[in-house]
Design a protein around this motif. Structure first.
Motif, short mmCIF file in Angstrom:
data_model
loop_
_atom_site.label_atom_id
_atom_site.label_comp_id
_atom_site.label_asym_id
_atom_site.label_seq_id
_atom_site.Cartn_x
_atom_site.Cartn_y
_atom_site.Cartn_z
N ILE A 1 40.46 37.44 39.47
CA ILE A 1 41.47 37.94 40.41
C ILE A 1 41.81 39.40 40.10
O ILE A 1 41.94 40.24 40.98
N LEU B 1 39.09 41.61 41.31
CA LEU B 1 39.12 41.73 42.77
C LEU B 1 40.26 42.63 43.22
O LEU B 1 40.14 43.38 44.19
N LEU B 2 41.39 42.54 42.51
CA LEU B 2 42.53 43.38 42.88
C LEU B 2 42.22 44.86 42.68
O LEU B 2 42.64 45.71 43.46
N GLY C 1 39.28 46.01 42.88
CA GLY C 1 38.23 46.33 43.84
C GLY C 1 37.04 47.05 43.24
O GLY C 1 36.29 47.70 43.94
N HIS C 2 36.89 46.95 41.95
CA HIS C 2 35.79 47.65 41.29
C HIS C 2 35.37 46.84 40.07
O HIS C 2 36.22 46.37 39.32
N GLY D 1 34.33 45.92 47.24
CA GLY D 1 35.67 45.85 46.66
C GLY D 1 36.72 45.48 47.68
O GLY D 1 37.61 44.66 47.41
N GLY E 1 36.50 41.81 48.53
CA GLY E 1 37.14 40.98 47.50
C GLY E 1 38.64 40.91 47.70
O GLY E 1 39.25 39.85 47.59
N MET E 2 39.22 42.06 48.05
CA MET E 2 40.66 42.09 48.30
C MET E 2 41.03 41.19 49.48
O MET E 2 42.01 40.44 49.42
N ILE F 1 41.02 37.63 48.43
CA ILE F 1 42.22 37.28 47.66
C ILE F 1 43.40 37.02 48.58
O ILE F 1 44.14 36.05 48.42
#
Lengths: 187, 114
Positions: free
Chosen positions: A24, A27-28, A30-31, B65, B68-69, B72
């Motif tokens: 998580i 993912l937060l 983003g890299h 990226g 992915g956000m 989430i």
């Protein structure tokens, strides 16, 4: 499960949880890079130390085909539920009738109780009001019922949800115990 | 049809459908008679509407990226919406703001079935 193993699980390092939190974190940001992985793992460790959770008992196995069925049915139910609420919202001049129903579940596990409750909240006829953990019973608010038959249908839908969930992720023993209880309640 | 044209159309369809659902959720919030029915509006069309909007955005952004956000946001929405609805519904039932005249049966109130 013996208490010592339970205690060790509580105190011990919960690796799957830490890995999940790390994912998580990545993912937060983003890299995906070394900094994110190491930093995320450190943050996850601190979080799990500061806010320890009771260990979740999960001995089940994910069965691919029933799992796909569970997800597909859930998506279908979510769409139908939304259409139903939209229809009620756009029908003018009529108040919807509702019901609060009691659904005794057959599975005896906090995890499956929670999952069934979560899934049921998003499908037609589901707004969770009360949970009885001792009796594994859910109380749900159902919108747009017209008759007793609708009430029974809503109850049956939650029980089918539970069955799909158990078939998808419960372990062999849990599934057998669940089936025995479900049979018993039908008889 | 090229891939980029297809993804543009898919994105537009998802965004419009999602916005429509969010709008009807808002209409439901205003129009529904009591708290429970309003919570239905706040959970189902709202959640699906958000998922569709996220899907529409996903068709337009190509950065991993960002995807992915979006994932989430979707996961946390699915996890938290039922929980918050439960907490609000539970508190409302206990403080007896329930409109009994709109209920066909109330198996939580009946002491025999409790």
């Amino acid at each position: 499960m013996s208490p010592t193993r339970r205690q060790r699980a509580r105190l011990g390092f919960q690796l799957p949880m830490a890995l999940g939190l790390t994912v998580i974190w990545i993912l937060l940001w983003g890299h995906f890079g070394l900094l994110e992985v190491v930093g995320g793992f450190l943050v996850a460790t601190v979080v799990l130390r500061v806010f320890p959770l009771p260990p979740v008992q999960f001995d089940g196995t994910i069965r691919p085909l029933p799992f796909v069925k569970l997800v597909a049915q859930f998506v279908y139910d979510l769409v139908t539920a939304s259409i139903q609420v939209v229809r009620i919202a756009l029908t003018f001049g009529k108040q919807p009738m509702n019901a609060i129903i009691k659904v005794p579940l057959h599975a005896r596990s906090d995890l499956y109780l929670t999952f069934t409750a979560e899934l049921s909240s998003l499908v037609p006829g589901g707004l969770l009001l009360e949970v009885s953990r001792e009796e594994s019973t859910l109380y749900l608010h159902v919108i747009g019922v017209r008759s007793e038959a609708d009430v029974d249908a809503a109850r049956a839908r939650v029980l089918r949800q539970e069955r799909r969930l158990m078939e998808a992720i419960a372990s062999k023993d849990e599934l057998a115990a669940y089936r025995a209880r479900a049979q018993g309640s039908l008889a | 049809m090229t891939w980029s044209a297809f993804s543009d159309v898919a994105s537009a369809v998802c965004l419009l459908a999602g916005s429509f659902l969010a709008l009807t959720a808002a209409i439901g919030l205003v129009r529904f008679p009591d708290l429970f029915t309003r919570m239905h509006a706040a959970t189902k069309p709202q959640v699906l509407g958000l998922l569709l909007i996220l899907g529409g955005v996903a068709f337009r952004v190509r950065d991993a990226g960002d995807l992915g956000m979006l994932a989430i946001v979707a996961i946390f929405q699915l996890l938290t919406a039922p929980v918050s609805a439960h907490m609000v519904g539970r508190a409302a039932y206990r403080t007896t703001t329930v409109r009994q005249d709109l209920l066909l049966t109330d198996e939580l109130a009946d002491p025999d079935t409790r």
